[in-house]
Write a protein that holds these residues in place. Structure first.
Motif, PDB file in Angstrom:
ATOM      1  N   GLN A 105       3.941 126.401  44.932  1.00  0.00           N
ATOM      2  CA  GLN A 105       2.930 126.625  44.435  1.00  0.00           C
ATOM      3  C   GLN A 105       2.938 126.071  42.909  1.00  0.00           C
ATOM      4  O   GLN A 105       3.737 125.654  42.510  1.00  0.00           O
ATOM      5  CB  GLN A 105       2.640 128.368  44.244  1.00  0.00           C
ATOM      6  CG  GLN A 105       2.921 129.037  45.523  1.00  0.00           C
ATOM      7  CD  GLN A 105       2.695 130.429  45.692  1.00  0.00           C
ATOM      8  OE1 GLN A 105       2.713 130.955  44.525  1.00  0.00           O
ATOM      9  NE2 GLN A 105       2.760 130.972  46.425  1.00  0.00           N
ATOM     10  N   LYS A 107       3.150 126.575  39.072  1.00  0.00           N
ATOM     11  CA  LYS A 107       3.892 127.151  38.324  1.00  0.00           C
ATOM     12  C   LYS A 107       3.741 126.803  36.895  1.00  0.00           C
ATOM     13  O   LYS A 107       3.565 125.782  36.442  1.00  0.00           O
ATOM     14  CB  LYS A 107       5.471 126.777  38.550  1.00  0.00           C
ATOM     15  CG  LYS A 107       5.993 127.509  40.109  1.00  0.00           C
ATOM     16  CD  LYS A 107       7.451 126.874  40.178  1.00  0.00           C
ATOM     17  CE  LYS A 107       8.346 127.629  39.475  1.00  0.00           C
ATOM     18  NZ  LYS A 107       9.692 127.256  39.991  1.00  0.00           N
ATOM     19  N   VAL A 118       8.476 128.701  44.243  1.00  0.00           N
ATOM     20  CA  VAL A 118       8.180 130.019  43.683  1.00  0.00           C
ATOM     21  C   VAL A 118       9.165 130.896  44.272  1.00  0.00           C
ATOM     22  O   VAL A 118       9.076 131.136  45.546  1.00  0.00           O
ATOM     23  CB  VAL A 118       6.972 130.849  43.616  1.00  0.00           C
ATOM     24  CG1 VAL A 118       6.783 132.161  43.077  1.00  0.00           C
ATOM     25  CG2 VAL A 118       5.762 129.846  43.151  1.00  0.00           C
ATOM     26  N   THR A 120      10.891 133.410  46.106  1.00  0.00           N
ATOM     27  CA  THR A 120      10.252 134.410  47.060  1.00  0.00           C
ATOM     28  C   THR A 120      11.477 134.689  48.220  1.00  0.00           C
ATOM     29  O   THR A 120      12.218 133.798  48.594  1.00  0.00           O
ATOM     30  CB  THR A 120       9.293 133.728  47.830  1.00  0.00           C
ATOM     31  OG1 THR A 120       8.202 133.276  46.691  1.00  0.00           O
ATOM     32  CG2 THR A 120       8.544 134.614  48.859  1.00  0.00           C
ATOM     33  N   ASP A 135       7.584 138.303  46.118  1.00  0.00           N
ATOM     34  CA  ASP A 135       7.214 136.942  45.444  1.00  0.00           C
ATOM     35  C   ASP A 135       7.447 137.033  43.811  1.00  0.00           C
ATOM     36  O   ASP A 135       7.234 136.264  43.095  1.00  0.00           O
ATOM     37  CB  ASP A 135       5.971 136.151  45.689  1.00  0.00           C
ATOM     38  CG  ASP A 135       4.684 137.053  45.206  1.00  0.00           C
ATOM     39  OD1 ASP A 135       4.902 138.221  44.948  1.00  0.00           O
ATOM     40  OD2 ASP A 135       3.736 136.473  45.420  1.00  0.00           O
ATOM     41  N   ARG A 136       7.770 138.481  43.461  1.00  0.00           N
ATOM     42  CA  ARG A 136       8.018 138.909  42.180  1.00  0.00           C
ATOM     43  C   ARG A 136       9.607 139.028  41.989  1.00  0.00           C
ATOM     44  O   ARG A 136      10.021 139.978  41.351  1.00  0.00           O
ATOM     45  CB  ARG A 136       7.256 140.164  41.643  1.00  0.00           C
ATOM     46  CG  ARG A 136       5.958 140.093  41.792  1.00  0.00           C
ATOM     47  CD  ARG A 136       4.960 139.760  40.608  1.00  0.00           C
ATOM     48  NE  ARG A 136       3.591 140.021  40.926  1.00  0.00           N
ATOM     49  CZ  ARG A 136       2.970 138.720  40.890  1.00  0.00           C
ATOM     50  NH1 ARG A 136       3.414 137.824  40.424  1.00  0.00           N
ATOM     51  NH2 ARG A 136       1.586 139.035  40.970  1.00  0.00           N
TER      52      ARG A 136
END
Length: 151
Positions: A105, A107, A118, A120, A135-136
């Motif tokens: 993705q 960034k 990312v 994850t 994904d945080r």
């Protein structure tokens, strides 16, 4: 990010020793599939060492840990040897699995926009269904959080 409750896409990737792994090889076990940006970087090293330190606890709970990045098999081998990692790292230099799992993705880093992985983590159940998707991810906290998810 892939949806919780969906079947995790199968894949074929080589590990740090050049052995081919398929997700379907792990049916009957829980799989912690985590995607990270790069071998030998501070956050990725903390995350990998955290999974490695806790690996006996993951196996006790019937889970395996698979780390995926776009680094090469040779890079993974050096990373594993340097830190004594005891789990499997999978090489995805073509980013096919990284893209399939929707972790490639845009960034932002210090105002600069680029494409990248990312961080994850997916928890996949014994039947291959995604039961947790995060994904945080905070690299240093991820291994302990995933261990708690297995309770």
């Amino acid at each position: 990010m892939l949806e919780v409750g969906t079947k995790a896409p199968d894949f074929e990737l080589f590990d740090q020793d050049g052995k081919l792994h398929k997700l379907n090889d792990y049916i009957g076990k829980k799989v912690i599939l985590y995607f990270y940006p790069k071998d030998n970087t501070p956050g990725c090293t903390k995350q990998a060492c955290g999974f490695s330190e806790r690996y006996p606890q993951f196996t006790e709970k019937g889970a395996v840990v698979l780390g995926v990045s776009k680094d090469s098999v040779a890079s993974h081998k050096k990373f594993v040897e340097k830190y004594g990692l005891v789990f499997t790292l999978l090489a995805d230099p073509e980013c096919t699995v990284i893209e399939t799992y929707d972790v490639w993705q845009e960034k932002k880093n210090y105002g600069k926009v680029s494409m990248g992985v990312v961080r994850t983590t997916y928890l996949i159940d014994e039947q291959g269904i995604i039961i947790k998707a995060n994904d945080r991810v905070k690299a240093a906290e991820d291994p302990e959080k995933m261990l708690q998810e297995l309770e």
